[in-house]
Write a protein that holds these residues in place. Sequence first.
Motif, mmCIF file in Angstrom:
data_model
loop_
_atom_site.group_PDB
_atom_site.id
_atom_site.type_symbol
_atom_site.label_atom_id
_atom_site.label_comp_id
_atom_site.label_asym_id
_atom_site.label_seq_id
_atom_site.Cartn_x
_atom_site.Cartn_y
_atom_site.Cartn_z
ATOM 1 N N ALA A 1 3.425 5.807 -3.068
ATOM 2 C CA ALA A 1 4.600 6.431 -3.404
ATOM 3 C C ALA A 1 4.453 6.723 -4.978
ATOM 4 O O ALA A 1 4.670 7.732 -5.393
ATOM 5 C CB ALA A 1 5.680 6.149 -3.004
ATOM 6 N N ILE A 2 4.004 5.617 -5.606
ATOM 7 C CA ILE A 2 4.142 5.622 -7.021
ATOM 8 C C ILE A 2 3.010 6.590 -7.772
ATOM 9 O O ILE A 2 3.398 7.236 -8.568
ATOM 10 C CB ILE A 2 3.808 4.051 -7.624
ATOM 11 C CG1 ILE A 2 5.213 3.292 -7.511
ATOM 12 C CG2 ILE A 2 3.569 4.147 -8.958
ATOM 13 C CD1 ILE A 2 4.914 1.748 -7.454
ATOM 14 N N THR A 3 1.934 6.454 -6.953
ATOM 15 C CA THR A 3 0.710 7.703 -7.587
ATOM 16 C C THR A 3 1.180 8.847 -7.300
ATOM 17 O O THR A 3 1.150 9.952 -8.158
ATOM 18 C CB THR A 3 -0.205 7.138 -6.822
ATOM 19 O OG1 THR A 3 -0.754 5.770 -6.953
ATOM 20 C CG2 THR A 3 -1.706 8.061 -7.269
ATOM 21 N N GLU A 4 2.042 9.235 -6.268
ATOM 22 C CA GLU A 4 2.561 10.682 -6.010
ATOM 23 C C GLU A 4 3.456 11.024 -7.073
ATOM 24 O O GLU A 4 3.635 12.192 -7.495
ATOM 25 C CB GLU A 4 3.381 10.762 -4.607
ATOM 26 C CG GLU A 4 2.077 10.769 -3.672
ATOM 27 C CD GLU A 4 2.710 10.824 -2.026
ATOM 28 O OE1 GLU A 4 3.793 11.061 -1.806
ATOM 29 O OE2 GLU A 4 1.915 10.850 -1.268
ATOM 30 N N ILE A 5 4.439 10.187 -7.394
ATOM 31 C CA ILE A 5 5.582 10.311 -8.359
ATOM 32 C C ILE A 5 5.200 10.520 -9.552
ATOM 33 O O ILE A 5 5.254 11.262 -10.511
ATOM 34 C CB ILE A 5 6.598 9.156 -8.106
ATOM 35 C CG1 ILE A 5 7.410 9.450 -6.804
ATOM 36 C CG2 ILE A 5 7.644 9.699 -9.266
ATOM 37 C CD1 ILE A 5 8.186 8.185 -6.396
ATOM 38 N N GLN A 6 4.195 9.390 -10.059
ATOM 39 C CA GLN A 6 3.720 9.518 -11.302
ATOM 40 C C GLN A 6 2.229 9.143 -11.588
ATOM 41 O O GLN A 6 1.766 7.923 -11.614
ATOM 42 C CB GLN A 6 4.311 8.388 -12.142
ATOM 43 C CG GLN A 6 4.225 8.483 -13.857
ATOM 44 C CD GLN A 6 5.290 7.397 -14.500
ATOM 45 O OE1 GLN A 6 5.855 6.582 -13.826
ATOM 46 N NE2 GLN A 6 5.506 7.619 -15.764
ATOM 47 N N PRO A 7 1.133 9.955 -11.482
ATOM 48 C CA PRO A 7 -0.055 9.956 -11.325
ATOM 49 C C PRO A 7 -0.774 9.350 -12.482
ATOM 50 O O PRO A 7 -1.727 8.352 -12.375
ATOM 51 C CB PRO A 7 -0.809 11.331 -11.255
ATOM 52 C CG PRO A 7 0.563 12.068 -11.021
ATOM 53 C CD PRO A 7 1.779 11.643 -11.405
ATOM 54 N N GLN A 8 -0.031 9.207 -13.771
ATOM 55 C CA GLN A 8 -0.618 8.612 -14.865
ATOM 56 C C GLN A 8 -0.309 7.052 -15.054
ATOM 57 O O GLN A 8 -0.828 6.576 -15.846
ATOM 58 C CB GLN A 8 -0.404 9.374 -15.986
ATOM 59 C CG GLN A 8 1.114 9.030 -16.418
ATOM 60 C CD GLN A 8 1.988 10.379 -15.869
ATOM 61 O OE1 GLN A 8 1.672 10.976 -14.871
ATOM 62 N NE2 GLN A 8 3.087 10.377 -16.449
ATOM 63 N N ASP B 1 0.748 -1.181 0.021
ATOM 64 C CA ASP B 1 -0.090 -0.029 -0.041
ATOM 65 C C ASP B 1 0.925 1.292 -0.010
ATOM 66 O O ASP B 1 0.629 2.400 -0.702
ATOM 67 C CB ASP B 1 -0.890 0.048 1.305
ATOM 68 C CG ASP B 1 -2.087 -1.100 1.241
ATOM 69 O OD1 ASP B 1 -2.477 -1.495 0.083
ATOM 70 O OD2 ASP B 1 -2.490 -1.216 2.370
ATOM 71 N N GLN B 2 1.882 1.365 0.744
ATOM 72 C CA GLN B 2 2.741 2.226 0.803
ATOM 73 C C GLN B 2 3.380 2.417 -0.601
ATOM 74 O O GLN B 2 3.597 3.707 -1.092
ATOM 75 C CB GLN B 2 4.001 2.429 1.821
ATOM 76 C CG GLN B 2 3.222 2.214 3.293
ATOM 77 C CD GLN B 2 4.615 1.834 4.246
ATOM 78 O OE1 GLN B 2 5.424 1.809 3.935
ATOM 79 N NE2 GLN B 2 3.985 2.172 5.710
#
Length: 100
Positions: A43-50, A38-39
Amino acid sequence: MNQSHKVLNNWFLILAVLGLTIAPLIFVRHGKFGGADDQAKTAITEIQPQYKPWFTAPFAPASNEIASLLFASQAALGAGIVGYAIGVYKGRSQQPKREE
């Protein structure tokens, strides 16, 4: 220690491990049992939302608690198999060699 005491101790240890595994699921209400997955997703969503995942799990547990229980059971089963294999090879190495 005779054989019946060893068997009784083994069953007691198995029940203790099961109790320690199941007790948090019963007594910890509304606990957050999140993990590194989950973490990482956050983190991935924050760095690269698409970003779109290229793989989805074939089975999704009903809750995080069940996922934690399955993960712990998988780890225990794997540790049991590794421990059994080590015990078998250790026992074989300690047996007296037969002359043919």
